[in-house]
Design a protein around this motif. Structure first.
Motif, mmCIF file in Angstrom:
data_model
loop_
_atom_site.group_PDB
_atom_site.id
_atom_site.type_symbol
_atom_site.label_atom_id
_atom_site.label_comp_id
_atom_site.label_asym_id
_atom_site.label_seq_id
_atom_site.Cartn_x
_atom_site.Cartn_y
_atom_site.Cartn_z
ATOM 1 N N GLU A 74 -70.632 -14.297 -66.213
ATOM 2 C CA GLU A 74 -71.899 -13.778 -66.672
ATOM 3 C C GLU A 74 -71.827 -12.290 -66.964
ATOM 4 N N SER A 85 -76.399 -10.058 -62.271
ATOM 5 C CA SER A 85 -75.948 -10.958 -63.312
ATOM 6 C C SER A 85 -77.132 -11.702 -63.915
ATOM 7 N N GLN A 87 -77.461 -14.818 -64.238
ATOM 8 C CA GLN A 87 -77.795 -15.984 -63.417
ATOM 9 C C GLN A 87 -78.629 -15.603 -62.204
ATOM 10 N N GLU A 88 -78.540 -14.371 -61.734
ATOM 11 C CA GLU A 88 -79.294 -13.930 -60.564
ATOM 12 C C GLU A 88 -80.686 -13.409 -60.920
ATOM 13 N N ASP A 538 -74.519 -23.258 -56.472
ATOM 14 C CA ASP A 538 -74.438 -23.230 -57.921
ATOM 15 C C ASP A 538 -75.789 -23.321 -58.623
ATOM 16 N N LYS A 593 -81.519 -21.865 -62.830
ATOM 17 C CA LYS A 593 -80.265 -21.385 -63.388
ATOM 18 C C LYS A 593 -79.120 -22.026 -62.628
ATOM 19 N N SER A 594 -78.143 -22.557 -63.378
ATOM 20 C CA SER A 594 -77.096 -23.339 -62.729
ATOM 21 C C SER A 594 -75.732 -23.056 -63.343
ATOM 22 N N LYS A 595 -74.707 -23.150 -62.484
ATOM 23 C CA LYS A 595 -73.313 -23.093 -62.894
ATOM 24 C C LYS A 595 -72.648 -24.361 -62.370
ATOM 25 N N ASN A 599 -67.935 -23.997 -62.793
ATOM 26 C CA ASN A 599 -68.367 -22.887 -63.644
ATOM 27 C C ASN A 599 -67.798 -22.979 -65.056
ATOM 28 N N SER A 602 -72.819 -24.047 -67.915
ATOM 29 C CA SER A 602 -73.998 -23.331 -67.445
ATOM 30 C C SER A 602 -75.224 -23.898 -68.151
ATOM 31 N N ASN A 604 -79.436 -23.234 -68.089
ATOM 32 C CA ASN A 604 -80.603 -22.480 -67.634
ATOM 33 C C ASN A 604 -81.844 -22.994 -68.349
#
Length: 795
Positions: A74, A85, A87-88, A538, A593-595, A599, A602, A604
């Motif tokens: 990311e 990031s 994702q966060e 994740d 939000k996912s990985k 990974n 992804s 979202n």
């Protein structure tokens, strides 16, 4: 909140830069690495797989071992005024990194905007240069979307060239707490690349292409990073120059027909001098530069001065008559419609790091000037021919200039404590001065043709409008991590605004001379609450409620002589319509939000409901004038979904979709507005997809194959209508871009075809400087099919 999230929060800007340099191989001259070993080739595949539509993701080398796996990584963003990031981040945000911008061939706003779910655009203001009006999640209108270069707010209508950027961040949803007024729908941020203190490097980029219906386009730009005093001071310098071919041809219109001829048809010869067809009348030239310095004053204190400049000269207006595919224009007179825009931005940023936090202070000054001219003969001839007395078309044009200056300052403290509690606190001040000026416009021979004086000296229009605005604000957000998986953020913005306006106008189109002035002021508070939870290692989920607002203001000239009776029928006077207040909205959003797949995948997604109150409605009057007033309510609901996948070594794909349903729920007596009307300028669907494959071709070379596809759904426009009930449909449109190239570590050459199917899109109907000629709308369009070659060298 998990430990890795807290680690990102604790990093200051300097630590963030160091961390990104250590873990991201795709930086500066090492953006592309190709040969020598399989390990370096894996890094190449990692660097080139930038997935912008899922938050700017890129494939990277996961381990140094030969059996390591590739994964999506990311981009770090600063949307929340601290590094984290994508994702966060507890909001729906798209980040497009520098390599991705290069790979898609992005030069301007439209190039990247079509990649962002639920980002619409149109033309809300008069003319060309100040007309761009981005809209996020259905919140459309002047001042609804924030636009920033780094930490400096600038007008959303501006369109800087996309050159030497670190990334673009598009924040969806109101950003009223951290970014304040004009960000009620969301915020677009252009983040520039910063100088390096210890490395001399740079690049040169050239592009040559041909456009259907036109001639050659070309562009040249270059960047160099120079450590002038190693570890103490460095400068990053970028310069660019380019020309775009026009695509419209102008022809002589030899006759005209009386509009009041009854059952018969009376055709007259045009008295204007004939002229030869003029080809490609909308050629444009652009140029600019930027200089960014970095001074390491002490071990924990840096100063970053910056200066940016851009100028665009246009030979004519790039608008289509009648329909988007039409590139021919017919006019009574050979009247040029030139224009130019020039702006510069100067800023200085102090970054002071402590053990427990960072102080960032930015002061900036922005100056913009533009001037445009438009032929007015067509509209005036229609007006006299159909509404007054038929007379021959007479030479007439109208010009408009705009002068905008802005001083802005922001200082904020961002904590980096060891415990579960973090906060950001800041203050903000901005002072804007805006002058819109219409010099005297004449229709020479008008009084003689009529046989009586309708306006002294054949004056059609003159106006000077002055608007001064000040904004003061204090803002903050605080986050508490209650355990390893749950955190809550709360914050808000306390603000006060003051506006002064002065309007002076005269001429036939104004009903004679008029003058007005007024003041308007407001204050208020915009709160925000965010809850985030790590469902698993994740998968993260979040939910938020936030308030956004748009600053109120004062209307321009509203002629009592021409509009008094119409206003009286509405139960108001011109003085009642002099000012308008801020409008506001509440947005409720939830997302995930996912990985996944180690990974390599992804996904979202976010959904939202927006309640918009006291809308600043543009009331269009039959007298030809308009005013903004607060009335009614609207609702916007929808979602975004973004997915990215690393399918194989070197092969990545992404997909993004957004849906918005934005409509009026309470008209509250606004002129020409009814319940159920669609908010103008808002596409119902936005879809994009990208695929990229990088593969070895032998001899130390690698090949590139890429496609970029977008679908922009239908939308409506009422720019030139007196009622939203007669809004004009803008059909949906698609575009496909293809690219193929060969690369080494030092250079790359790419063949591209943009708009492969030659789709001609209706992006908006232009708000003319004078008025739209009935029956002949002027449309803002995209560019026809363009085929070209570009090359880039790094050193």
């Amino acid at each position: 909140m998990s430990a890795h999230i807290r680690e990102h929060r604790d990093k200051g800007p300097k630590q963030e830069e160091q961390s990104m340099n250590e873990k991201t191989f795709c930086s500066t001259k090492h953006t592309i690495t190709y040969n020598i070993s399989r390990r370096l080739r894996r890094k190449l595949f990692a660097c080139t797989a930038m997935i912008a539509t899922a938050g700017g993701l890129t494939t990277v080398h996961g381990q140094e071992a030969e059996d390591s796996t590739l994964m999506l990584e990311e981009i770090t963003v600063t949307a929340s005024k601290r590094s984290q990031s994508v994702q966060e981040a507890g909001l729906s945000v798209t980040a497009i990194g520098s390599v991705e911008l290069e790979r898609m061939g992005a030069d301007n706003f439209t190039d990247f905007a079509v990649r962002v779910p639920n980002l619409g655009f149109g033309a809300e203001s008069d003319g060309r240069f100040s007309a761009n009006s981005p809209a996020i999640r259905g919140i459309f209108g002047d001042g609804t979307t924030g636009f920033y270069i780094d930490d400096t707010p600038i007008p959303a209508s501006i369109q800087p060239r996309v050159i030497d950027l670190s990334r673009i961040e598009v924040l969806r949803g109101p950003q009223g707490s951290l970014y304040g007024a004009r960000s009620m729908g969301g915020t677009i941020r252009l983040i520039t690349k910063q100088p390096s203190l210890d490395e001399t490097e740079g690049n040169v980029h050239a592009k040559l292409s041909t456009v259907k219906e036109g001639d050659l386009n070309w562009a040249l730009d270059g960047t160099v990073n120079i450590p002038l005093a190693p570890e103490k001071f460095a400068a990053r310098i970028t310069a660019y120059y380019g020309e775009n071919s026009g695509i419209y041809d102008e022809h002589y219109l030899p006759t005209w027909t009386e509009g009041d001829a009854g059952d018969g048809v009376t055709v007259h010869e045009n008295i204007g001098p004939a002229f030869e067809t003029k080809e490609n009348i909308d050629d444009e030239t652009y140029r600019g530069f930027q200089i960014i310095g970095l001074a390491q004053v002490t071990d924990n204190l840096t100063f970053t001065p910056k200066f940016m400049y851009q100028k665009t000269d246009a030979d004519g207006l790039p608008f289509a008559d009648y329909e988007a595919s039409n590139t021919d224009r017919y006019r009574f007179y050979d009247i040029d419609e030139p224009g130019y825009e020039e702006w510069w931005l100067a800023s200085g940023t102090v970054n002071w790091e402590f053990d427990k936090g960072t102080i960032v202070s930015t002061t900036s000054y922005f100056d913009r000037y533009l001037d445009e001219t438009e032929e007015m003969t067509s509209f005036l001839h229609w007006l006299f021919n159909n509404a007054i007395v038929p007379i021959d078309p007479l030479y007439s044009d109208i010009s408009q200039s705009e002068d905008f200056t802005s001083f802005a300052h922001e200082t904020r403290y961002t904590s980096s404590f060891d415990g579960p509690f973090q906060f950001t606190l800041g203050v903000f001040y901005q002072k804007n001065k805006y002058t819109r000026f219409y010099p005297n416009s004449y229709m020479v021979g008008m009084n003689d043709a009529l046989g009586f004086e309708i306006s002294p000296d054949d004056l059609i229009y003159y106006a000077r409008n002055i608007f001064n605005t000040e904004e003061y604000a204090a803002f903050g957000e605080a986050t508490m991590d209650f355990n390893d998986w749950l955190s809550v953020t709360a914050g808000g913005r306390l603000y006060e605004t003051k506006t002064y306006a002065e309007n002076d106008a005269d001429g036939f189109a104004n009903g004679g001379p008029s003058y007005s002035e007024g003041n308007q002021s407001e204050n208020g508070f915009n709160p925000k609450v965010l809850v985030q939870a790590d469902v698993s290692e994740d998968v993260n989920v979040y939910a938020s409620a936030s308030k956004g607002y748009r600053i109120g203001g004062i209307n321009g000239n509203l002629s009592d002589a021409l509009c008094g009776d119409e206003l009286a029928a509405l139960g108001i006077t011109s003085q009642d319509a002099r000012t308008f207040n801020s409008d506001s909205l509440w947005s409720y959003e939830a997302g995930v939000k996912s990985k996944l797949a180690d990974n390599r995948l992804s996904v979202n997604a976010a959904g939202y409901i927006i309640k918009w109150n006291d809308i600043q409605q543009l009331n269009r009057l039959a007298c030809g004038f308009q005013y903004v007033g607060n009335a009614g309510k609207a609702e916007s609901t929808g979602f975004e979904l973004e997915a990215s996948a690393l399918l194989a070594e070197g092969l990545t794909m992404s997909f993004a979709v957004g849906y918005t349903d934005a409509k009026i729920t309470d008209a509250a007596g606004a002129v020409g507005v009814s319940v159920g009307d669609k908010i103008q300028g808002v596409p119902n669907w936005t879809v994009s997809s990208t695929g990229e494959y990088i593969f070895p071709v032998g001899g130390g070379y690698d090949g590139l194959l890429r496609y970029d596809f977008n679908y922009y759904g239908r939308s409506f426009s009422s720019n030139n209508e007196t009622s939203a009930a007669t809004q004009r449909l803008r059909p949906s449109w698609t575009a496909l871009n293809l690219r193929a190239g060969v690369m080494t570590e030092e250079w790359e050459v790419t063949l591209f075809v943009d708009n492969v199917t030659d789709e001609r899109a209706n992006l908006a109907d232009s708000r003319s400087l004078a008025a739209e000629t009935p029956g002949r709308q002027r449309l803002v369009t995209n560019r026809p099919r363009t085929i070209g070659l570009e090359a880039r060298a790094r050193f």
